[in-house]
Design an enzyme around this catalytic site. Structure first.
Site, PDB file in Angstrom:
ATOM      1  N   LYS A  37       0.704  29.712   8.448  1.00  0.00           N
ATOM      2  CA  LYS A  37       0.427  29.013   9.708  1.00  0.00           C
ATOM      3  C   LYS A  37      -0.315  27.697   9.475  1.00  0.00           C
ATOM      4  CE  LYS A  37      -1.822  30.157  14.124  1.00  0.00           C
ATOM      5  NZ  LYS A  37      -2.639  31.189  14.793  1.00  0.00           N
ATOM      6  N   THR A  39      -3.669  27.364   8.974  1.00  0.00           N
ATOM      7  CA  THR A  39      -4.932  27.335   9.721  1.00  0.00           C
ATOM      8  C   THR A  39      -5.897  26.446   8.934  1.00  0.00           C
ATOM      9  OG1 THR A  39      -5.935  29.156   8.495  1.00  0.00           O
ATOM     10  CG2 THR A  39      -4.559  29.754  10.405  1.00  0.00           C
ATOM     11  N   ASP A  60       3.689  31.658  12.120  1.00  0.00           N
ATOM     12  CA  ASP A  60       2.625  32.630  12.380  1.00  0.00           C
ATOM     13  C   ASP A  60       3.155  34.041  12.106  1.00  0.00           C
ATOM     14  OD1 ASP A  60       0.704  34.267  13.575  1.00  0.00           O
ATOM     15  OD2 ASP A  60       0.383  32.894  15.250  1.00  0.00           O
ATOM     16  N   THR A 124      -8.722  44.920   1.148  1.00  0.00           N
ATOM     17  CA  THR A 124     -10.024  44.539   0.601  1.00  0.00           C
ATOM     18  C   THR A 124     -10.900  45.764   0.358  1.00  0.00           C
ATOM     19  OG1 THR A 124     -12.124  43.501   1.253  1.00  0.00           O
ATOM     20  CG2 THR A 124     -10.670  44.100   3.027  1.00  0.00           C
ATOM     21  N   ASP A 125     -11.821  45.634  -0.601  1.00  0.00           N
ATOM     22  CA  ASP A 125     -12.779  46.725  -0.840  1.00  0.00           C
ATOM     23  C   ASP A 125     -13.764  46.868   0.320  1.00  0.00           C
ATOM     24  OD1 ASP A 125     -14.372  44.466  -1.254  1.00  0.00           O
ATOM     25  OD2 ASP A 125     -15.096  45.071  -3.239  1.00  0.00           O
ATOM     26  N   GLU A 126     -13.766  45.896   1.245  1.00  0.00           N
ATOM     27  CA  GLU A 126     -14.737  45.948   2.350  1.00  0.00           C
ATOM     28  C   GLU A 126     -14.420  47.063   3.340  1.00  0.00           C
ATOM     29  OE1 GLU A 126     -16.053  42.147   3.838  1.00  0.00           O
ATOM     30  OE2 GLU A 126     -15.638  41.177   1.927  1.00  0.00           O
ATOM     31  N   SER A 151     -13.777  43.388   8.327  1.00  0.00           N
ATOM     32  CA  SER A 151     -13.345  44.581   7.581  1.00  0.00           C
ATOM     33  C   SER A 151     -12.716  45.610   8.517  1.00  0.00           C
ATOM     34  CB  SER A 151     -14.495  45.179   6.770  1.00  0.00           C
ATOM     35  OG  SER A 151     -15.628  45.410   7.559  1.00  0.00           O
ATOM     36  N   LYS A 154      -9.144  44.616   8.863  1.00  0.00           N
ATOM     37  CA  LYS A 154      -8.360  44.914   7.649  1.00  0.00           C
ATOM     38  C   LYS A 154      -8.101  46.431   7.544  1.00  0.00           C
ATOM     39  CE  LYS A 154      -7.241  42.395   4.794  1.00  0.00           C
ATOM     40  NZ  LYS A 154      -6.008  41.547   4.659  1.00  0.00           N
ATOM     41  N   ILE A 191     -19.203  31.398  -3.527  1.00  0.00           N
ATOM     42  CA  ILE A 191     -19.103  30.651  -4.789  1.00  0.00           C
ATOM     43  C   ILE A 191     -18.669  29.197  -4.569  1.00  0.00           C
ATOM     44  CG2 ILE A 191     -17.871  30.536  -7.025  1.00  0.00           C
ATOM     45  CD1 ILE A 191     -18.435  33.550  -7.295  1.00  0.00           C
ATOM     46  N   PRO A 192     -17.551  28.942  -3.886  1.00  0.00           N
ATOM     47  CA  PRO A 192     -17.188  27.526  -3.692  1.00  0.00           C
ATOM     48  C   PRO A 192     -18.151  26.782  -2.761  1.00  0.00           C
ATOM     49  CG  PRO A 192     -15.689  28.966  -2.492  1.00  0.00           C
ATOM     50  CD  PRO A 192     -16.527  29.858  -3.347  1.00  0.00           C
ATOM     51  N   TYR A 207     -28.618  34.583   2.006  1.00  0.00           N
ATOM     52  CA  TYR A 207     -28.964  35.433   3.148  1.00  0.00           C
ATOM     53  C   TYR A 207     -30.026  36.461   2.735  1.00  0.00           C
ATOM     54  CZ  TYR A 207     -24.462  33.753   5.050  1.00  0.00           C
ATOM     55  OH  TYR A 207     -23.417  32.991   5.500  1.00  0.00           O
ATOM     56  N   GLY A 275     -25.617  42.827  10.108  1.00  0.00           N
ATOM     57  CA  GLY A 275     -24.747  43.887   9.563  1.00  0.00           C
ATOM     58  C   GLY A 275     -24.358  43.658   8.113  1.00  0.00           C
TER      59      GLY A 275
HETATM   60  P1  NAD Z   1      -7.736  32.365   2.908  1.00  0.00           P
HETATM   61  O1  NAD Z   1      -8.530  32.338   4.171  1.00  0.00           O
HETATM   62  O2  NAD Z   1      -8.065  31.424   1.806  1.00  0.00           O
HETATM   63  O3  NAD Z   1      -6.189  32.125   3.236  1.00  0.00           O
HETATM   64  C1  NAD Z   1      -5.537  32.735   4.302  1.00  0.00           C
HETATM   65  C2  NAD Z   1      -4.172  32.061   4.454  1.00  0.00           C
HETATM   66  O4  NAD Z   1      -3.473  32.728   5.513  1.00  0.00           O
HETATM   67  C3  NAD Z   1      -4.244  30.586   4.848  1.00  0.00           C
HETATM   68  O5  NAD Z   1      -3.300  29.837   4.115  1.00  0.00           O
HETATM   69  C4  NAD Z   1      -3.922  30.583   6.327  1.00  0.00           C
HETATM   70  O6  NAD Z   1      -3.321  29.372   6.764  1.00  0.00           O
HETATM   71  C5  NAD Z   1      -2.959  31.757   6.403  1.00  0.00           C
HETATM   72  N1  NAD Z   1      -2.910  32.350   7.756  1.00  0.00           N
HETATM   73  C6  NAD Z   1      -3.962  32.707   8.535  1.00  0.00           C
HETATM   74  N2  NAD Z   1      -3.515  33.207   9.698  1.00  0.00           N
HETATM   75  C7  NAD Z   1      -2.147  33.199   9.626  1.00  0.00           C
HETATM   76  C8  NAD Z   1      -1.122  33.606  10.504  1.00  0.00           C
HETATM   77  N3  NAD Z   1      -1.399  34.132  11.712  1.00  0.00           N
HETATM   78  N4  NAD Z   1       0.160  33.464  10.117  1.00  0.00           N
HETATM   79  C9  NAD Z   1       0.466  32.903   8.896  1.00  0.00           C
HETATM   80  N5  NAD Z   1      -0.472  32.493   8.046  1.00  0.00           N
HETATM   81  C10 NAD Z   1      -1.768  32.642   8.394  1.00  0.00           C
HETATM   82  O7  NAD Z   1      -7.789  33.883   2.436  1.00  0.00           O
HETATM   83  P2  NAD Z   1      -7.876  34.486   0.955  1.00  0.00           P
HETATM   84  O8  NAD Z   1      -9.294  34.510   0.542  1.00  0.00           O
HETATM   85  O9  NAD Z   1      -6.863  33.842   0.112  1.00  0.00           O
HETATM   86  O10 NAD Z   1      -7.440  35.989   1.245  1.00  0.00           O
HETATM   87  C11 NAD Z   1      -6.069  36.373   1.134  1.00  0.00           C
HETATM   88  C12 NAD Z   1      -5.956  37.854   1.418  1.00  0.00           C
HETATM   89  O11 NAD Z   1      -6.751  38.577   0.481  1.00  0.00           O
HETATM   90  C13 NAD Z   1      -6.462  38.256   2.794  1.00  0.00           C
HETATM   91  O12 NAD Z   1      -5.607  39.243   3.311  1.00  0.00           O
HETATM   92  C14 NAD Z   1      -7.839  38.830   2.522  1.00  0.00           C
HETATM   93  O13 NAD Z   1      -8.192  39.790   3.488  1.00  0.00           O
HETATM   94  C15 NAD Z   1      -7.647  39.440   1.152  1.00  0.00           C
HETATM   95  N6  NAD Z   1      -8.834  39.531   0.285  1.00  0.00           N
HETATM   96  C16 NAD Z   1      -9.616  38.428   0.083  1.00  0.00           C
HETATM   97  C17 NAD Z   1     -10.701  38.527  -0.788  1.00  0.00           C
HETATM   98  C18 NAD Z   1     -11.592  37.335  -1.076  1.00  0.00           C
HETATM   99  O14 NAD Z   1     -12.614  37.504  -1.764  1.00  0.00           O
HETATM  100  N7  NAD Z   1     -11.265  36.147  -0.635  1.00  0.00           N
HETATM  101  C19 NAD Z   1     -10.989  39.751  -1.433  1.00  0.00           C
HETATM  102  C20 NAD Z   1     -10.147  40.847  -1.189  1.00  0.00           C
HETATM  103  C21 NAD Z   1      -9.075  40.722  -0.333  1.00  0.00           C
HETATM  104  P1  TYD Z   2     -18.936  35.984   1.112  1.00  0.00           P
HETATM  105  O1  TYD Z   2     -18.531  35.027   0.048  1.00  0.00           O
HETATM  106  O2  TYD Z   2     -18.979  35.523   2.535  1.00  0.00           O
HETATM  107  O3  TYD Z   2     -17.997  37.260   0.963  1.00  0.00           O
HETATM  108  P2  TYD Z   2     -18.112  38.717   1.703  1.00  0.00           P
HETATM  109  O4  TYD Z   2     -19.162  38.678   2.716  1.00  0.00           O
HETATM  110  O5  TYD Z   2     -16.754  38.872   2.310  1.00  0.00           O
HETATM  111  O6  TYD Z   2     -18.403  39.686   0.617  1.00  0.00           O
HETATM  112  O7  TYD Z   2     -20.369  36.542   0.744  1.00  0.00           O
HETATM  113  C1  TYD Z   2     -20.635  37.121  -0.521  1.00  0.00           C
HETATM  114  C2  TYD Z   2     -22.106  37.487  -0.599  1.00  0.00           C
HETATM  115  O8  TYD Z   2     -22.881  36.285  -0.553  1.00  0.00           O
HETATM  116  C3  TYD Z   2     -22.589  38.320   0.585  1.00  0.00           C
HETATM  117  O9  TYD Z   2     -23.590  39.223   0.116  1.00  0.00           O
HETATM  118  C4  TYD Z   2     -23.203  37.313   1.530  1.00  0.00           C
HETATM  119  C5  TYD Z   2     -23.770  36.265   0.560  1.00  0.00           C
HETATM  120  N1  TYD Z   2     -23.787  34.883   1.090  1.00  0.00           N
HETATM  121  C6  TYD Z   2     -24.991  34.156   1.118  1.00  0.00           C
HETATM  122  O10 TYD Z   2     -26.050  34.653   0.699  1.00  0.00           O
HETATM  123  N2  TYD Z   2     -24.971  32.886   1.601  1.00  0.00           N
HETATM  124  C7  TYD Z   2     -23.849  32.301   2.085  1.00  0.00           C
HETATM  125  O11 TYD Z   2     -23.908  31.129   2.550  1.00  0.00           O
HETATM  126  C8  TYD Z   2     -22.634  33.054   2.064  1.00  0.00           C
HETATM  127  C9  TYD Z   2     -21.353  32.449   2.585  1.00  0.00           C
HETATM  128  C10 TYD Z   2     -22.643  34.339   1.547  1.00  0.00           C
END
Ligand code: NAD
Ligand code: TYD
Length: 336
Positions: A37, A39, A60, A124-126, A151, A154, A191-192, A207, A275
């Site tokens: 999509k 986003t 979408d 996700t592990d969440e 979570s 998901k 991280i990023p 946090y 939470g």
């Molecule tokens: P992200 O937010 O970087 O990317 C999501 C992508 O999905 C984007 O390109 C966005 O444009 C697209 N998108 C969102 N809504 C949409 C829709 N309605 N239709 C089509 N496209 C749509 O996410 P990510 O971090 O790459 O995560 C990818 C998957 O992995 C997700 O399902 C997430 O739940 C899962 N996941 C992420 C992590 C993590 O640490 N980031 C860990 C475990 C699982």
């Molecule tokens: P995050 O990267 O948002 O992933 P998730 O909550 O999905 O695990 O957060 C990772 C950990 O870092 C989580 O314990 C919350 C913490 N965190 C901060 O302390 N500061 C921040 O600005 C963010 C985004 C996360």
């Protein structure tokens, strides 16, 4: 199991684009369709070098016409598309239900009609909830205890995927990956966000007391895990993917500052996330038994990722310059 034409939803996002890069190396004969999509989190720059080798459909996953168009002739679906950020789910949960739950259902329905060989849901592990104070590493048979709107959405999607396997005989597999980091990650996850804040001499907001731990896994390991489960996973089963790491937020911040030669005074302890889950940890043995192994220990993976953000400043500066990023920084962090 073998595939020819594969639909990757969310392929312009972080993990999805890392998967497309990985898949084209591993399966150069594949036809890959990306449905995204675009986003705030989707970015075609993530797929730039691969453009001649993929078909891109902007659409979408919750829209059945878009999905119908993208799934034509496809024999495997990998659903990465999602609203993925916990903090945004606290600010506004509705898009999480729309995309993560309804979108997954629309994909499942079309997958049945098309008769795809396999549907892989990226979860996700969440979904296991907070393991704070326990020694336990989550196992696939553990109960779901999601605690954030993200979570919860998901977990709901997972139930819908299992239901389609059981009720309609669709071949489904699921992966439950741990926190992921690497190239092309939108600078809102820790991280990023911390790397790009540090490079701009901005504070790193931890946090609470910064003690919450995550099992950080490199995106390439996550991609190879998903690919292993797609090919070798047993129908109807879920597989944990994790790096066997337990890294507190304070360590993430300190390692980033040290590597970039920035002062520790940039760390700022801020009001905790409501939470907040203090510990996630999965046991990835079941995926390892399929032949998968994670390659990046955290220090090496982080060093490589830092290098990527240093070499790709244009990428993240453009992303951070957009309104959606500035709005999050303003509404979530200012006055925290
Ligand atoms: P992200 O937010 O970087 O990317 C999501 C992508 O999905 C984007 O390109 C966005 O444009 C697209 N998108 C969102 N809504 C949409 C829709 N309605 N239709 C089509 N496209 C749509 O996410 P990510 O971090 O790459 O995560 C990818 C998957 O992995 C997700 O399902 C997430 O739940 C899962 N996941 C992420 C992590 C993590 O640490 N980031 C860990 C475990 C699982
Ligand atoms: P995050 O990267 O948002 O992933 P998730 O909550 O999905 O695990 O957060 C990772 C950990 O870092 C989580 O314990 C919350 C913490 N965190 C901060 O302390 N500061 C921040 O600005 C963010 C985004 C996360």
């Amino acid at each position: 199991m073998k595939f020819k034409r594969v639909l990757v939803t969310g392929g312009a996002g972080f993990i999805g684009s890392n998967y497309v890069h990985y898949a084209l190396e591993q399966h150069p004969d594949w036809e890959i369709v990306v449905l995204d999509k675009l986003t705030y989190a989707g970015n075609l720059e993530n797929l730039e070098p691969l453009k001649p080798h993929i078909e891109f459909v902007q659409g979408d996953i919750a829209n059945s016409e878009d999905v119908h168009k993208a799934m034509r002739g496809v024999d495997a679906v990998l659903n990465f598309a999602a609203e993925s950020h916990v903090d945004r789910s606290l600010l506004g949960p509705l898009p999480f239900v729309k995309t993560n739950v309804e979108g997954t259902l629309v994909l499942l329905e079309e997958a049945r009609k098309v008769g795809v060989k396999r549907f892989l849901q990226v979860s996700t592990d969440e979904v296991y909830g907070d393991l704070h104070g326990l020694e336990h590493h989550s196992l696939e048979a553990d109960p779901f205890r999601p605690r954030s709107p993200y979570s919860a959405s998901k977990a709901a999607a997972e139930h819908m995927v299992f239901a389609h396997g059981i009720s309609f005989g669709l071949d489904v597999v699921l992966t439950r990956g741990s926190n992921t980091y690497g190239p092309y990650q939108y600078p809102e996850k820790i991280i990023p966000l911390f790397i790009t804040n540090a490079l701009g001499d901005k504070p790193l907001p931890l946090y609470g007391d910064g003690s919450a731990v995550r099992d950080y896994m490199h995106a390439r390991d996550h991609a190879s895990g998903i690919d292993t489960v797609l090919h070798a996973g047993k129908s109807g089963e879920a597989y944990n993917l994790g790096a066997r790491e337990q890294i507190p937020g304070t360590e993430v911040a300190q390692r980033i500052l040290e590597a970039l030669g920035k002062p520790r005074s940039l760390i700022q302890f801020v009001t905790d996330r409501p939470g907040h889950d203090y510990r996630y940890s999965v046991n990835p043995s079941k995926a390892e038994q399929l032949g998968w192994e994670r390659k990046y220990p955290f220090p090496e993976g982080l060093a490589e990722t830092l290098e990527w953000y240093l070499e790709n400043q244009g990428w993240w500066r453009r992303v951070r310059g957009k309104r959606e990023h500035q709005d999050l920084m303003q509404s979530w962090y200012v006055g925290r």
